[in-house]
Design an enzyme around this catalytic site. Structure first.
Site, mmCIF file in Angstrom:
data_model
loop_
_atom_site.group_PDB
_atom_site.id
_atom_site.type_symbol
_atom_site.label_atom_id
_atom_site.label_comp_id
_atom_site.label_asym_id
_atom_site.label_seq_id
_atom_site.Cartn_x
_atom_site.Cartn_y
_atom_site.Cartn_z
ATOM 1 C CD GLU A 101 -14.944 -6.969 -17.841
ATOM 2 O OE1 GLU A 101 -16.014 -7.603 -17.712
ATOM 3 O OE2 GLU A 101 -13.919 -7.239 -17.210
ATOM 4 C CG ASP A 102 -18.197 -6.124 -15.096
ATOM 5 O OD1 ASP A 102 -17.018 -6.154 -15.519
ATOM 6 O OD2 ASP A 102 -18.532 -6.699 -14.043
ATOM 7 C CG ASP A 105 -10.627 -1.569 -11.003
ATOM 8 O OD1 ASP A 105 -10.717 -0.364 -10.805
ATOM 9 O OD2 ASP A 105 -10.311 -2.371 -10.094
ATOM 10 C CE LYS A 133 -14.394 1.027 -10.376
ATOM 11 N NZ LYS A 133 -14.050 0.228 -9.170
ATOM 12 C CB VAL A 155 -20.020 0.823 -9.022
ATOM 13 C CG1 VAL A 155 -19.535 2.266 -8.919
ATOM 14 C CG2 VAL A 155 -19.262 0.070 -10.107
ATOM 15 C CG ASP A 161 -20.514 -9.580 -7.440
ATOM 16 O OD1 ASP A 161 -19.817 -9.233 -8.405
ATOM 17 O OD2 ASP A 161 -20.069 -10.252 -6.493
#
Ligand code: 5GP
Ligand code: MG
Length: 179
Positions: A101-102, A105, A133, A155, A161
């Protein structure tokens, strides 16, 4: 989303991302050293750069697959409701799986995807996220490996994106709106 002007401040350099991926790859290879073939699953679209760099550092037999979950749309806030837009091609029952995963959150996306994949009875299921995060978490979930812990900033870059822009930046930067 209106086109409010913004600039991007570099937060994590391409060089430090590469160094971190090298270190993480060694840990992952050690964890899965007995695998016959690890299924590396990228969460589209934000993880596409990360997974590309990660698999090239991974000294293991692997295959690559992708899953896409609905996310922000063009907004900056999570929708909380997660839908699967594109499912895996591979069956993962009895397989070793690494979900890539990027950003974690609120945690809704990763926790939904993990529940779904666990229900298919993989032998082992581990998760890695480039960014975490923790201060934003609403669902109790932690990835097994994290690249970098970051504060509550929006970010972009390195696959991530803002309204479909900036995925091609080689570094992670934070969006700062300008007056
Ligand atoms: P969660 O479900 O954990 O709230 O959100 C996870 C997804 O939201 C991530 O996969 C990522 O695509 C998106 N996201 C979270 N934080 C950011 C951010 O700072 N910038 C961008 N562009 N996307 C983010
Ligand atoms: Mg995402």
């Amino acid at each position: 989303m209106t086109e409010r002007p913004y600039v991007i401040d570099e937060m994590i350099t391409a060089k430090s991302i590469a160094a971190r991926i090298e270190a993480l790859s060694r840990e992952i290879a050690a964890e899965f050293d007995d695998t016959d073939k690890l299924v590396v699953v990228g969460l589209l679209r934000g993880s596409f750069v990360f997974i590309a760099d990660l698999v090239r550092e991974l000294d293991l037999p692997i295959e690559v697959d992708f899953i896409e979950a609905s996310s922000y749309g063009d907004a900056m806030e999570s929708s909380r409701e997660v839908r699967i837009l594109k499912d895996l091609r591979s069956a993962i029952e009895g397989r070793d799986v690494l979900v890539v995963e990027d950003i974690v959150d609120t945690g809704f996306t990763l926790s939904h995807v993990i529940k779904l994949l666990q229900s298919r009875k993989p032998a082992r299921l581990k998760t890695i996220a480039l960014l975490d995060k923790p201060s934003r978490r609403e669902v109790e979930i932690a990835a097994d490996w994290i690249g970098f812990e970051i504060p509550d900033e929006f970010v972009v870059g390195y696959g991530v994106d803002f309204a479909q822009r900036n995925r091609n930046l080689p570094y992670i930067g934070k969006v700062r709106f300008t007056p």
